[in-house]
Design an enzyme around this catalytic site. Structure first.
Site, PDB file in Angstrom:
ATOM      1  N   LYS A  13     -84.876  47.236  -5.450  1.00  0.00           N
ATOM      2  CA  LYS A  13     -84.069  46.183  -6.076  1.00  0.00           C
ATOM      3  C   LYS A  13     -83.027  46.787  -7.023  1.00  0.00           C
ATOM      4  O   LYS A  13     -81.875  46.385  -7.019  1.00  0.00           O
ATOM      5  CB  LYS A  13     -84.948  45.228  -6.907  1.00  0.00           C
ATOM      6  CG  LYS A  13     -85.944  44.429  -6.130  1.00  0.00           C
ATOM      7  CD  LYS A  13     -86.630  43.401  -7.018  1.00  0.00           C
ATOM      8  CE  LYS A  13     -87.474  43.985  -8.135  1.00  0.00           C
ATOM      9  NZ  LYS A  13     -88.729  44.625  -7.682  1.00  0.00           N
ATOM     10  N   ARG A  88     -89.982  36.165 -11.861  1.00  0.00           N
ATOM     11  CA  ARG A  88     -91.183  36.751 -11.278  1.00  0.00           C
ATOM     12  C   ARG A  88     -92.329  35.748 -11.216  1.00  0.00           C
ATOM     13  O   ARG A  88     -93.425  36.098 -10.782  1.00  0.00           O
ATOM     14  CB  ARG A  88     -91.631  37.937 -12.128  1.00  0.00           C
ATOM     15  CG  ARG A  88     -91.190  39.296 -11.572  1.00  0.00           C
ATOM     16  CD  ARG A  88     -91.505  40.300 -12.643  1.00  0.00           C
ATOM     17  NE  ARG A  88     -91.827  41.601 -12.184  1.00  0.00           N
ATOM     18  CZ  ARG A  88     -91.032  42.659 -12.349  1.00  0.00           C
ATOM     19  NH1 ARG A  88     -89.828  42.515 -12.840  1.00  0.00           N
ATOM     20  NH2 ARG A  88     -91.436  43.847 -12.005  1.00  0.00           N
ATOM     21  N   ARG A 127     -91.517  58.678  -7.726  1.00  0.00           N
ATOM     22  CA  ARG A 127     -90.188  58.414  -8.292  1.00  0.00           C
ATOM     23  C   ARG A 127     -89.967  59.223  -9.584  1.00  0.00           C
ATOM     24  O   ARG A 127     -90.858  59.346 -10.411  1.00  0.00           O
ATOM     25  CB  ARG A 127     -90.074  56.919  -8.600  1.00  0.00           C
ATOM     26  CG  ARG A 127     -88.824  56.539  -9.359  1.00  0.00           C
ATOM     27  CD  ARG A 127     -88.486  55.101  -9.194  1.00  0.00           C
ATOM     28  NE  ARG A 127     -89.397  54.212  -9.911  1.00  0.00           N
ATOM     29  CZ  ARG A 127     -89.211  52.883  -9.987  1.00  0.00           C
ATOM     30  NH1 ARG A 127     -88.195  52.320  -9.367  1.00  0.00           N
ATOM     31  NH2 ARG A 127     -90.072  52.133 -10.638  1.00  0.00           N
ATOM     32  N   ARG A 161     -91.658  57.347 -14.826  1.00  0.00           N
ATOM     33  CA  ARG A 161     -91.960  56.151 -15.613  1.00  0.00           C
ATOM     34  C   ARG A 161     -93.460  56.036 -15.809  1.00  0.00           C
ATOM     35  O   ARG A 161     -94.218  56.183 -14.845  1.00  0.00           O
ATOM     36  CB  ARG A 161     -91.448  54.915 -14.846  1.00  0.00           C
ATOM     37  CG  ARG A 161     -90.241  54.273 -15.500  1.00  0.00           C
ATOM     38  CD  ARG A 161     -89.658  53.209 -14.658  1.00  0.00           C
ATOM     39  NE  ARG A 161     -90.506  52.034 -14.512  1.00  0.00           N
ATOM     40  CZ  ARG A 161     -90.116  50.918 -13.886  1.00  0.00           C
ATOM     41  NH1 ARG A 161     -88.899  50.841 -13.380  1.00  0.00           N
ATOM     42  NH2 ARG A 161     -90.923  49.894 -13.777  1.00  0.00           N
ATOM     43  N   ARG A 172     -99.458  46.479 -11.003  1.00  0.00           N
ATOM     44  CA  ARG A 172     -98.154  45.817 -10.799  1.00  0.00           C
ATOM     45  C   ARG A 172     -98.122  45.131  -9.438  1.00  0.00           C
ATOM     46  O   ARG A 172     -97.583  44.033  -9.295  1.00  0.00           O
ATOM     47  CB  ARG A 172     -97.018  46.839 -10.910  1.00  0.00           C
ATOM     48  CG  ARG A 172     -96.763  47.269 -12.356  1.00  0.00           C
ATOM     49  CD  ARG A 172     -95.963  48.549 -12.435  1.00  0.00           C
ATOM     50  NE  ARG A 172     -94.587  48.405 -11.991  1.00  0.00           N
ATOM     51  CZ  ARG A 172     -93.821  49.424 -11.619  1.00  0.00           C
ATOM     52  NH1 ARG A 172     -94.287  50.652 -11.622  1.00  0.00           N
ATOM     53  NH2 ARG A 172     -92.585  49.211 -11.240  1.00  0.00           N
TER      54      ARG A 172
HETATM   55  P1  AMP Z   1     -89.501  46.458 -13.466  1.00  0.00           P
HETATM   56  O1  AMP Z   1     -88.634  47.496 -14.089  1.00  0.00           O
HETATM   57  O2  AMP Z   1     -88.741  45.302 -12.909  1.00  0.00           O
HETATM   58  O3  AMP Z   1     -90.482  47.043 -12.479  1.00  0.00           O
HETATM   59  O4  AMP Z   1     -90.395  45.835 -14.663  1.00  0.00           O
HETATM   60  C1  AMP Z   1     -91.259  46.645 -15.429  1.00  0.00           C
HETATM   61  C2  AMP Z   1     -92.211  45.774 -16.228  1.00  0.00           C
HETATM   62  O5  AMP Z   1     -91.467  44.921 -17.113  1.00  0.00           O
HETATM   63  C3  AMP Z   1     -93.086  44.831 -15.413  1.00  0.00           C
HETATM   64  O6  AMP Z   1     -94.259  45.474 -14.927  1.00  0.00           O
HETATM   65  C4  AMP Z   1     -93.409  43.762 -16.457  1.00  0.00           C
HETATM   66  O7  AMP Z   1     -94.395  44.218 -17.384  1.00  0.00           O
HETATM   67  C5  AMP Z   1     -92.097  43.651 -17.243  1.00  0.00           C
HETATM   68  N1  AMP Z   1     -91.179  42.647 -16.637  1.00  0.00           N
HETATM   69  C6  AMP Z   1     -89.942  42.875 -16.109  1.00  0.00           C
HETATM   70  N2  AMP Z   1     -89.390  41.739 -15.673  1.00  0.00           N
HETATM   71  C7  AMP Z   1     -90.287  40.751 -15.920  1.00  0.00           C
HETATM   72  C8  AMP Z   1     -90.310  39.360 -15.672  1.00  0.00           C
HETATM   73  N3  AMP Z   1     -89.288  38.730 -15.069  1.00  0.00           N
HETATM   74  N4  AMP Z   1     -91.418  38.670 -16.052  1.00  0.00           N
HETATM   75  C9  AMP Z   1     -92.449  39.270 -16.676  1.00  0.00           C
HETATM   76  N5  AMP Z   1     -92.500  40.585 -16.902  1.00  0.00           N
HETATM   77  C10 AMP Z   1     -91.439  41.342 -16.551  1.00  0.00           C
END
Ligand code: AMP
Length: 215
Positions: A13, A88, A127, A161, A172
């Site tokens: 994404k 989400r 990654r 990360r 996740r």
């Molecule tokens: P990402 O970088 O999109 O994989 O997001 C990393 C982490 O940020 C996720 O595992 C959640 O803990 C938090 N997070 C990011 N976007 C959201 C969202 N829309 N709703 C809830 N938690 C989020």
């Protein structure tokens, strides 16, 4: 153009939304990036979010919705935006709809990127990111250059990360299955959903998305 890029962690994404953001000259809004920046800068939002990110669980809807609402008030979103990692959950999707309705706007499309789970785990666990510009590498598919210098910005530091560890990736994924996957039906019902195969090379996935958006 108001788009959502949708899919499980690791489908690409971030990569695809950065490309589309350049193509359409609109901002990429990654809620994950906003949280990570807030945590790094030790802001109030960062303090609220840190525990959730460390554990790989979703930040509460109210916190996320408040943050996105503020971001969408900024001038650079007037022409459009690409949402990456938001919404989400169903309440987040409903909250977004309401926010857009209030400003007389609506989404154009939701692009779902599909990749089999086994492949996703391999991508995330391997990654690595450039500390300076965020360029993504992968120990299997796109190794860090032998000279240790980022191809994009000449940065010299790379990191894994902390939520890309095997244990947190598992969490996740289960959060995705439980809370996020139901959004596919939600956006199918709204007739906004387009799907692409995310296993193909980055440039091909990008072309497929552009073709679908034109169609
Ligand atoms: P990402 O970088 O999109 O994989 O997001 C990393 C982490 O940020 C996720 O595992 C959640 O803990 C938090 N997070 C990011 N976007 C959201 C969202 N829309 N709703 C809830 N938690 C989020």
């Amino acid at each position: 153009m108001k788009l959502i890029l949708f899919g499980a962690p690791g489908v690409g994404k971030g990569t695809q939304s950065k490309l589309l953001a350049q193509e359409f000259s609109i901002p990429q809004i990654s809620t994950g990036d906003i949280f990570r920046r807030a945590i790094e800068n030790k802001t109030e939002l960062g303090k609220q979010a840190k525990d959730f990110l460390d554990k790989g669980i979703l930040v509460p809807d109210l916190v996320v919705l408040g943050m996105v609402k503020e971001r969408l008030k900024e001038e650079d979103t007037k022409k459009g935006f690409i949402l990456d990692g938001f919404p989400r959950t169903i309440p987040q999707a409903e909250g977004l709809e309401k926010m857009l309705m209030e400003i007389g706007s609506r989404l154009d499309k939701v692009v779902e990127i599909r990749v089999p789970t086994e492949e996703l785990n391999k991508r995330l666990v391997n990654r690595r990111l450039c500390r300076t510009c965020g360029e993504e590498y992968n120990l299997i598919y796109k190794p860090i250059p032998e000279n240790g210098i980022c191809v994009k910005c000449s940065g010299k530091e790379f990191y894994h990360r902390s939520d890309d560890s095997e244990e947190v990736v598992f969490k996740r994924n289960s959060e995705y299955e439980k809370n996020t996957f139901p959004l596919i039906e939600f956006y199918k019902n709204n007739k906004l959903l387009l799907s692409v195969d995310g296993v193909k090379p980055i440039e091909e996935v990008n072309k497929d998305i552009l073709n679908l958006l034109k169609g």
